[in-house]
Motif scaffolding. Structure first.
Motif, PDB file in Angstrom:
ATOM      1  N   MET A   1      40.860  34.556  41.996  1.00  0.00           N
ATOM      2  CA  MET A   1      39.884  33.662  41.378  1.00  0.00           C
ATOM      3  C   MET A   1      38.842  34.405  40.544  1.00  0.00           C
ATOM      4  SD  MET A   1      40.398  30.424  42.051  1.00  0.00           S
ATOM      5  CE  MET A   1      41.345  29.412  43.211  1.00  0.00           C
ATOM      6  N   GLY A   2      38.416  35.550  41.032  1.00  0.00           N
ATOM      7  CA  GLY A   2      37.358  36.280  40.350  1.00  0.00           C
ATOM      8  C   GLY A   2      37.839  37.265  39.307  1.00  0.00           C
ATOM      9  N   ALA A   3      39.151  37.325  39.052  1.00  0.00           N
ATOM     10  CA  ALA A   3      39.733  38.308  38.140  1.00  0.00           C
ATOM     11  C   ALA A   3      39.050  38.314  36.779  1.00  0.00           C
ATOM     12  CB  ALA A   3      41.225  38.035  37.959  1.00  0.00           C
ATOM     13  N   ILE A   4      38.945  39.501  36.193  1.00  0.00           N
ATOM     14  CA  ILE A   4      38.229  39.616  34.929  1.00  0.00           C
ATOM     15  C   ILE A   4      38.981  38.969  33.774  1.00  0.00           C
ATOM     16  CG2 ILE A   4      39.230  41.884  34.414  1.00  0.00           C
ATOM     17  CD1 ILE A   4      36.497  42.555  33.100  1.00  0.00           C
ATOM     18  N   ASN A   5      40.319  38.969  33.802  1.00  0.00           N
ATOM     19  CA  ASN A   5      41.100  38.380  32.697  1.00  0.00           C
ATOM     20  C   ASN A   5      40.601  38.891  31.347  1.00  0.00           C
ATOM     21  OD1 ASN A   5      42.869  36.962  34.236  1.00  0.00           O
ATOM     22  ND2 ASN A   5      42.126  34.928  33.707  1.00  0.00           N
ATOM     23  N   GLY A   6      40.503  40.203  31.228  1.00  0.00           N
ATOM     24  CA  GLY A   6      39.933  40.783  30.020  1.00  0.00           C
ATOM     25  C   GLY A   6      40.946  41.379  29.066  1.00  0.00           C
ATOM     26  N   HIS A   7      42.234  41.256  29.352  1.00  0.00           N
ATOM     27  CA  HIS A   7      43.248  41.795  28.447  1.00  0.00           C
ATOM     28  C   HIS A   7      43.638  40.731  27.417  1.00  0.00           C
ATOM     29  CE1 HIS A   7      45.450  39.525  31.453  1.00  0.00           C
ATOM     30  NE2 HIS A   7      46.452  39.438  30.606  1.00  0.00           N
TER      31      HIS A   7
END
Length: 343
Positions: A130-136
């Motif tokens: 849920m807290g994943a950065i998802n920055g890619h």
């Protein structure tokens, strides 16, 4: 005299062979959570994979070659614990062979990009759950001409060089070949990472270029990020700044986070802003709070709650494998309680 020299040479070779050793290890992570998400009056509940760390199965080995040289391999693939689905299992997370020594390490195969490693390292939740950065791939996860997006997590057909131990300095240079018959640079990727870790301080900068477009008209997607963390007793504050640019688009990311030892576990918190610099009203903000309680060195029970707020033209989702993509301009809230076991 000649017999003595031959005997001495044979003894030297035998001793060197005996000094060599090799080992193979089976390892992995099993992680699954009970999750719930809500957006626009709709609710989704079920089991989600990788709420704390991505589930995986891997094999790694190393052989001592003598004179300080080592040969090693690493084969690792993703799993889905909720349904046990291993159909078509492949080593898509990592498949590398390496030669290392005092000079550093030469690594060949499929591996994480230098820039992606910063995204994982300097965020309180890494890139799982849920807290994943998802920055890619902030611009596009399917950018035309690229194999895995404008700023992928991993690249295939790559050659990497990793610096040896130089005090606290560490670094990596990676180039992946596009292997396109009509254009050798199309679908290629090049990345650099340089960092310093000593005592409580860890900081690193990374840069990457993904070549997309077509054989006739190439297009570069460029990414840059800078991250840092500093341990202050039980507290570890974290900072991450990133920017993806290309195809007349630009998306910036700003994140601050905190890890704190609490009891026999760890409290985690992170705030992340995704800012679209080429389009108005397309920004998002994510807030996540979680706690992991260590049942042992290898097993942890955890809970996370997260909320993402999207502007009128944004539709970013949470990192959970169960997370739907919300309608444009709609917010999304989710929570999960899970169990992770390393083996």
């Amino acid at each position: 005299m000649k017999r003595q020299l031959l005997a001495l040479a044979a003894l030297t070779v035998a001793t060197g062979a005996m000094a060599q050793s090799s080992s193979v290890t089976i390892f992995g992570v099993a992680d699954v959570s009970v999750a719930h998400l809500s957006t626009s009056g709709k609710n989704v509940s079920g089991l989600a994979n990788g709420g704390n760390s991505s589930s995986r199965l891997g094999f790694r080995g190393v052989e001592e070659l003598g004179a300080g040289l080592k040969a090693s391999f690493w084969l690792e693939g993703g799993l889905t614990v909720d349904d046990g689905n291993a159909a078509g299992f492949k080593f898509d997370r990592r498949s590398t062979i390496s030669l290392s020594g005092d000079f550093g390490e030469l690594r060949l195969g499929r591996d994480k990009t230098p820039a992606y490693q910063n995204l994982e390292t300097f965020h309180a939740f890494g890139d799982a759950g849920m807290g994943a950065i998802n920055g890619h791939s902030l611009i596009s996860g399917s950018a035309a001409g690229t194999p895995e997006g404008s700023n992928p997590k991993r690249v295939s057909n790559s050659v990497s060089y990793l610096l040896p131990k130089l005090g606290g300095i560490y670094g990596q240079a990676t180039h992946s070949f596009g292997e396109q018959a009509d254009n050798s640079s199309l679908s290629s990727n090049t990345g650099l990472r340089l960092g310093y870790a000593a005592g409580p301080l860890n900081m690193a900068a990374a840069y990457g270029v993904a070549r997309g477009g077509t054989a006739a008209t190439g297009l570069d997607y460029k990414t840059f990020n800078l991250g840092a963390s500093y341990q202050l007793g039980a507290f570890t504050p974290m900072l991450l700044i990133a920017s993806d640019r290309g195809n007349a688009k630009r998306v910036d990311l700003y994140s601050v986070g905190l890890k704190m030892d609490l009891g026999t576990g760890e409290l985690r918190a992170a705030y992340t802003m995704y800012k679209d610099k080429k389009q108005n009203d397309a920004d998002s903000q994510r807030l996540a709070l979680g706690y992991g309680y260590k049942l042992s060195k290898r097993t942890e029970i955890y809970a996370t709650v997260a909320h993402i707020s999207n502007d009128d033209k944004a539709a970013r989702k949470l990192g959970s494998s169960l997370s739907p993509t919300p309608n444009v301009g709609k917010n999304l809230t989710g929570y999960e309680i899970g169990l992770r076991h390393n083996f």
